[in-house]
Design an enzyme around this catalytic site. Structure first.
Site, PDB file in Angstrom:
ATOM      1  N   HIS A   1      -7.784  -5.388  -0.149  1.00  0.00           N
ATOM      2  CA  HIS A   1      -6.491  -4.724  -0.068  1.00  0.00           C
ATOM      3  C   HIS A   1      -5.673  -5.209   1.136  1.00  0.00           C
ATOM      4  O   HIS A   1      -4.460  -5.368   1.059  1.00  0.00           O
ATOM      5  CB  HIS A   1      -6.742  -3.217   0.027  1.00  0.00           C
ATOM      6  CG  HIS A   1      -5.508  -2.393   0.074  1.00  0.00           C
ATOM      7  ND1 HIS A   1      -4.573  -2.387  -0.937  1.00  0.00           N
ATOM      8  CD2 HIS A   1      -5.036  -1.533   1.013  1.00  0.00           C
ATOM      9  CE1 HIS A   1      -3.587  -1.550  -0.624  1.00  0.00           C
ATOM     10  NE2 HIS A   1      -3.835  -1.035   0.553  1.00  0.00           N
TER      11      HIS A   1
ATOM     12  N   SER B   1       0.827  -1.202   0.000  1.00  0.00           N
ATOM     13  CA  SER B   1       0.000   0.000   0.000  1.00  0.00           C
ATOM     14  C   SER B   1       0.871   1.265   0.000  1.00  0.00           C
ATOM     15  O   SER B   1       1.705   1.417  -0.866  1.00  0.00           O
ATOM     16  CB  SER B   1      -0.930  -0.052   1.215  1.00  0.00           C
ATOM     17  OG  SER B   1      -1.974   0.858   1.071  1.00  0.00           O
TER      18      SER B   1
ATOM     19  N   ASP C   1      -8.632  -6.730  -4.457  1.00  0.00           N
ATOM     20  CA  ASP C   1      -8.202  -5.402  -4.009  1.00  0.00           C
ATOM     21  C   ASP C   1      -8.786  -4.354  -4.958  1.00  0.00           C
ATOM     22  O   ASP C   1      -8.382  -4.272  -6.116  1.00  0.00           O
ATOM     23  CB  ASP C   1      -6.672  -5.347  -4.016  1.00  0.00           C
ATOM     24  CG  ASP C   1      -6.129  -4.042  -3.455  1.00  0.00           C
ATOM     25  OD1 ASP C   1      -6.911  -3.084  -3.281  1.00  0.00           O
ATOM     26  OD2 ASP C   1      -4.918  -3.973  -3.193  1.00  0.00           O
TER      27      ASP C   1
END
Lengths: 227, 411
Positions: free
Chosen positions: B378, B179, B345
């Site tokens: 995610h 991320s 995601d």
């Protein structure tokens, strides 16, 4: 001559290091690759050929594979493999990015074999293509006598679930090389027992008795690319 | 009926209340004097920020695991995500919970601390010991608040490079992160290609999408709408915008999961009741879960830090630094890349990772790319995903071989 070179280069010690031994067609491909070259293997599966090339040819190898399982297995082995499609993703690669671009047992599964081959010749200084020969006598006999799409040990699928949508014979592939502007530098046919056909024989013999074929190609006119 | 002595239940409740009161105190203490190693850079070593100002003096808090080898070639830099911190593989000093990447980092783990020297710094702008809006502004003796300059992903990376200089590490064996951590990884490979032997950007992108900026803006507005935010001066006003920050976290948390995962975990099930209450209580399990996420988050995070870090992610656009051509960011790079994405995601979808891979291929870089099938969204990069762990392990082992790092002798 091919076999003697194979014997010289692939010593027993090297072969012993390969877990489970390697398929002969992969060894034939490996024999065509120069040591330390930069190689792209299209349709690399779980990375068996890339691993062989890294082991005995010390290549800088990359792979493209359609199946997610194959990719993840290859990456977990430490190989540089990406998930991608030979039919759509080759256009992203720049000219002359590799010394060799290899299509091992995958040509017949592509949607546009000619486009794929042309990209290979553009991306690599050499292209190596191996494929099952649909002109082999056993396949011819199966169609002749059974009247059905042939199934062999190398081609085990039924016609309706086969990933192989573009079969060709060795002769057919020679025609493709002509139209795609490929120069044949070396060619090897493997007989039903997987060993190279050594005799200097005419093409029709290869086309009848070669179960698989491996071609080393280059661009006919290298100045043409880039225009 | 549960037959439990009332005194015990009471004691639990009281201790929970005490903890809730003390947690912010712990958190505030961590910003200047953290339970971590700290490097303080004086006025001779300012941090040049993209905003055009110098941050000086400033400090970086970091954790290390394992031992740096004599040749200084086995360092792995781990970059944390938006709400993460440097406590990647140890008990957290504020929450008392395990490290956020315990599955990935540790002895015998894919990022093996018996083989690699792992460094995880708290990013600039955060609130666990590196300089950020909750830190004390040396010029005033008060918390920075909104006087803290706006920082970018590149600023974070620049600060980390100064940390590595300080530690005497010329080049790292690998930089890894998911991320926002993945954004830092990508920035590292572009800014300092010669210092990065291998890189693992996971669930990342080279730019924040309009949708992601939009989500962040909702979170920021939630914080700023809290009357206790006091235009960022809540420390001076002895206030704490807990509600706004909790709502921001609740909204963001939804984007880290997936429809399928929420359905699997909670469905439409009720929380401790059989029928709807016809009120706005947390009737549904999913509501109760989100409220819990929001409440536990505010114990360890600073509201202004949340504004600054979300802003840094919004501003991230790697290609923009290279005339809009992403491939130019990695021209001639010899770094080995392993790009990983997850099927469910929707915050950093696979297409973003594919764009990275295409640009790397165009530049001839050595890149692996795997997409992992999961319904966990995610957040999958933080979870015990066997395929993720196997891929990271295999990739690092291949790179370690190329770098000449010896394998660990295990008994």
């Amino acid at each position: 001559m091919m076999l003697s070179r194979l014997k010289r280069d692939l010593t027993m010690a090297e072969a012993a290091r390969m877990p489970g031994g390697s398929r002969v067609d992969l060894l034939v491909v490996a024999d065509m690759v120069a040591r330390g070259a930069k190689v792209l293997d299209i349709g690399c599966g779980d990375g068996e050929l890339l691993r062989l090339l890294a082991e005995i040819r010390e290549v800088d190898g990359r792979g493209i594979e359609l199946s997610r399982e194959g990719v993840n297995e290859g990456v977990a082995k430490g190989l540089a493999v990406i998930q991608g499609d030979a039919d759509t993703d080759l256009s992203d690669y720049p000219n002359d990015a590799f010394d060799y671009v290899i299509l091992s047992q995958t040509l017949q599964a592509t949607r546009q074999p000619r486009v794929v081959l042309e990209h290979m010749l553009r991306i690599g200084r050499h292209a190596i293509v191996s494929f099952p020969n649909f002109g082999h006598w056993r396949i011819r006999l199966q169609i002749l006598f059974r009247g059905q799409m042939p199934r062999t040990d190398n081609l085990p699928y039924a016609w309706w679930d086969s990933p192989n949508i573009h079969f060709c014979t060795i002769k057919d592939f020679r025609d493709l090389c002509m139209v795609a502007g490929a120069k044949m530098e070396q060619s090897v046919a493997l007989n039903a027992w997987g060993s190279p056909i050594r005799l200097k024989v005419p093409w029709w013999f290869w086309n009848l008795f070669g179960e698989q074929a491996v071609f080393l190609l280059s661009r006919k006119n290298s100045e043409q690319t880039g225009k | 009926m549960v037959n439990r002595p009332p005194s015990k239940a009471m004691a639990v409740k009281v201790s929970e209340m005490v903890e809730a009161v003390l947690a912010p105190v712990d958190r505030v203490r961590e910003t200047d004097e953290p339970h971590s190693e700290v490097v303080r850079f004086g006025s001779d070593k300012p941090l040049r920020l993209d905003a055009g100002v110098d941050l000086s003096p400033f400090q970086i808090a970091y954790q290390t695991y394992g031992t740096l080898n004599a040749a200084r070639t086995n360092a792995v830099l781990i970059c944390h995500a938006l709400t993460g911190d440097q406590h990647v593989a140890n008990v957290h000093p504020v929450t008392g919970k395990g490290g956020w990447w315990d599955t990935m980092v540790g002895p015998g783990r894919p990022i093996d601390t018996e083989r690699y020297f792992v460094i995880c710094p708290n990013v600039i702008g955060a609130c666990m010991g590196s300089s950020g809006p909750a830190s004390t502004n040396p010029a005033t003796g008060q918390p920075w608040g909104l006087d803290f300059p706006v920082i970018t992903i590149r600023d974070m990376v620049r600060a980390q490079a100064m940390l590595l200089d300080h530690l005497g590490i010329e080049s790292v064996f690998s930089v890894a992160g998911g991320s926002m951590g993945g954004m830092q990884v990508l920035q590292w490979t572009a800014s300092y290609p010669e210092r990065v032997f291998s890189a693992l950007p996971i669930a990342a992108a080279t730019r924040h999408s309009a949708q992601n900026i939009a989500f962040h803006e909702v979170g920021r507005q939630a914080i700023m709408a809290d009357p206790e935010w006091c235009k960022g001066r809540y420390f001076a006003e002895r206030k704490d915008p807990r509600k706004g920050l909790a709502v921001a976290r609740m909204g963001a948390h939804i984007t880290y999961l997936s429809d399928a995962a929420l359905h699997r975990k909670f469905g439409r099930r009720f929380q401790d009741r059989d029928n709807p209450t016809f009120s706005f209580d947390a009737d549904f399990q999913v509501e109760s879960y989100l409220r819990h996420q929001g409440i536990s988050f505010v114990e360890r995070f600073d509201a202004n830090s949340y504004l600054y870090l979300t802003r840094a992610m919004d501003y991230f656009d790697l290609a923009a630094d290279y005339e809009g051509v992403l491939a130019n960011a990695w021209k001639g790079s010899s770094t080995r890349f392993c790009v990983i994405s997850f099927t469910s995601d929707w915050l950093f979808p696979t297409a973003e990772s594919r764009a990275i891979v295409h640009a790397l291929n165009a530049g001839g870089a050595r890149v692996s790319f795997a997409e992992i099938v999961t319904d966990k969204g995610h957040d999958a990069f933080l979870l015990d995903e066997p395929e993720l762990l196997a891929i990271v392990r295999g990739f690092l082992e291949g790179a370690a071989k190329a770098r000449g790092l010896p394998a660990v002798q295990r008994r």
